[in-house]
Write an enzyme that holds these catalytic residues in place. Structure first.
Site, mmCIF file in Angstrom:
data_model
loop_
_atom_site.group_PDB
_atom_site.id
_atom_site.type_symbol
_atom_site.label_atom_id
_atom_site.label_comp_id
_atom_site.label_asym_id
_atom_site.label_seq_id
_atom_site.Cartn_x
_atom_site.Cartn_y
_atom_site.Cartn_z
ATOM 1 N N LYS A 257 0.865 -1.176 0.000
ATOM 2 C CA LYS A 257 0.000 0.000 0.000
ATOM 3 C C LYS A 257 0.902 1.226 0.000
ATOM 4 O O LYS A 257 1.531 1.547 1.006
ATOM 5 C CB LYS A 257 -0.929 0.000 1.212
ATOM 6 C CG LYS A 257 -1.959 1.126 1.180
ATOM 7 C CD LYS A 257 -2.987 0.987 2.283
ATOM 8 C CE LYS A 257 -4.054 2.070 2.178
ATOM 9 N NZ LYS A 257 -5.087 1.959 3.219
ATOM 10 N N ASP A 373 -14.476 5.391 8.223
ATOM 11 C CA ASP A 373 -14.732 5.347 6.769
ATOM 12 C C ASP A 373 -15.293 3.981 6.391
ATOM 13 O O ASP A 373 -14.957 3.419 5.356
ATOM 14 C CB ASP A 373 -13.452 5.643 5.990
ATOM 15 C CG ASP A 373 -13.739 5.923 4.514
ATOM 16 O OD1 ASP A 373 -14.893 6.269 4.190
ATOM 17 O OD2 ASP A 373 -12.817 5.775 3.690
#
Length: 490
Positions: A257, A373
């Protein structure tokens, strides 16, 4: 004797032959034929044949150049001459116009700029009324025109260098400032391109970090991009044989990532990290690139808490600046589908809902975290379980906006499962109370009133922290803590 009689067809043929001979006599013979007719060279010589072919090639080249020159100039009053690119011929070109004059071959060029006179050290020339100082308008104008040649090559100043132009100091200074500003702008764009992570691409610094991981044996190879998001780019890689610093073997399949370094996506996301007590002392707007490293570090810590609570999530393998290496959720290079894309029947959807509800309670009560989120885009379906990803923005419930983020997560989860037809899905308000255990009165289920209660609770908690210098509840360790309770002082 009388001429023998001939047929009409023979007469016609003879007249046609004479006519053709006359037409051929009108056209001049090519230069090569004249050369052969006059000098009668030896055609067996390879040198002579090569010279004849080169002569014909040069003639065709000049014809093509003349057509391009005519097409380039068109009807413009100012024409550009291509005479400098013509070939030199040993014969006169009959197609060239006699009125054309190559000004560069003449000594008196009307468009040639006068050479600026150098001013002596005393600063003036001449005497009396004919004195000319270094501030003379004509002299300065010609000097400024000549100095335009020192501008950067990418700044186009036109063809005024070949004319007697006189630029005033004001115009020259404006051009000079424009030249410098364009150079700085070009340098900024180049630097931004070199030091930014674009869509499905990485900057040279990030690429070097990835190469070092491969060379160190942590990764076997990097296969390609899996997905791109607002804040990161995810790559798939094969794990290497070398163990990481924590003496744990690297999984066979991992993901990298890479947090984007463009900073544009992080301008509106400061509130997720600047009020987090874990990173508050290290947060600084003066070092924006270090904030990106904090995002990677924050996700690593949040995943560590979730792993201790046995919540299905990626396992952290290695953190290197803004690159986070995690275990791959999927099989055989195929990533697990997101919950919104997974083809689930009603029983699996019901099972997934209860898993999400349990994970939200674990996050809040055991991990002391709010996802902030949570939606069907950040949940994966793999091996009959729901896996949580993307927790870099997760905060603790004591965050000034933590409960607001949790209410937003509850709304996303309730909306998704209700649209999928899960009858057991609770409303947003009931789900919020089930996760937090705060038992805020629902009433008429007015979102404005419910949010007002949440904001008031956050305000009381923030005032409590400012008064006592600590959180509402004690934290026994870095990776855990009891849930948030309403402040009893008020």
């Amino acid at each position: 004797p009388a001429a023998p009689a001939c047929s009409l067809s023979e007469v016609m043929s003879e007249q046609l032959a004479k006519q053709l001979d006359e037409e051929n006599a009108v056209f001049p013979a090519p230069a090569a034929e004249l050369l052969l007719a006059d000098e009668a060279p030896d055609t067996a010589s390879d040198l002579m044949l090569a010279q004849m072919l080169q002569m014909q090639f040069d003639r065709e080249f000049d014809d093509q150049l003349r057509r391009e020159e005519k097409k380039f100039n068109g009807d413009s009053k100012v024409s550009i001459s291509f005479e400098n690119y013509r070939m030199v011929h040993p014969y006169d070109d009959s197609d060239s116009s006699e009125d054309e004059v190559d000004w560069q071959d003449t000594r008196h060029d009307p468009y040639r700029a006068d050479k600026p006179q150098t001013t002596p050290r005393k600063g003036f020339t001449g005497k009396g009324k004919n004195i000319t100082t270094k501030h003379d308008e004509v002299t300065c104008g010609r000097k400024n025109t000549a100095r335009m040649d020192n501008f950067a090559p990418e700044v186009h100043v036109g063809d005024g260098l070949g004319m007697d132009l006189k630029l005033s100091n004001q115009v020259f200074n404006s051009l000079k400032r424009h030249c410098y500003s364009e150079q700085r702008r070009s340098a900024r764009l180049h630097e931004k391109k070199e030091h930014s992570t674009a869509e499905q691409a990485v900057d040279p610094r990030t690429r070097l970090l990835m190469y070092k991981m491969v060379n160190a044996g942590v990764l076997e190879n990097i296969n390609g991009c899996i997905s791109t998001g607002k804040e990161s780019v995810v790559f798939h890689a094969d794990g290497g044989s070398h163990e990481t610093g924590n003496e744990q073997p690297v999984p066979d399949e991992v993901v990298l990532k890479v947090f984007k370094t463009t900073l544009n996506e992080f301008k509106n996301r400061d509130r997720y990290i600047k009020d987090d007590y874990r990173f508050k002392d290290r947060f600084s707007k003066l070092n924006p690139r270090k904030i990106i490293r904090l995002w990677a570090e924050k996700e690593m810590h949040n995943l560590g808490r979730m792993k201790k609570a046995e919540i299905p999530c990626p396992e952290v393998v290695l953190l290197k600046k803004h690159i986070l290496v995690m275990s791959f959720i999927g099989k055989d290079h195929i990533p697990a589908p997101k919950l919104k894309d997974a083809m689930l029947n009603s029983e699996d959807l019901k099972n997934a809902y209860y898993q999400v509800l349990h994970m939200m309670q674990q996050l809040y009560q055991e991990c002391n975290l709010v996802h902030a989120d949570l939606s069907e885009y950040n949940m994966l379906w793999h091996e009959g379980k729901v896996w949580l990803i993307d927790v870099s923005q997760s905060v603790e419930p004591t965050h000034p906006h933590g409960l607001e983020f949790l209410f937003r997560d509850c709304r996303n989860v309730s909306t998704f499962f209700q649209k999928r037809g899960v009858s057991e899905a609770m409303s947003t308000y009931d789900l919020f109370n089930a996760v937090t255990g705060l038992n805020i009165p629902v009433g008429t289920e007015d979102e404005a009133e419910f949010m007002a209660e949440i904001v008031a609770l956050e305000k009381r908690n923030e005032d409590h922290i400012q008064k006592r210098g600590k959180k509402t509840f004690p934290v026994t360790s870095e990776d855990g803590g009891p849930p948030l309770e309403p402040d009893a002082d008020d």
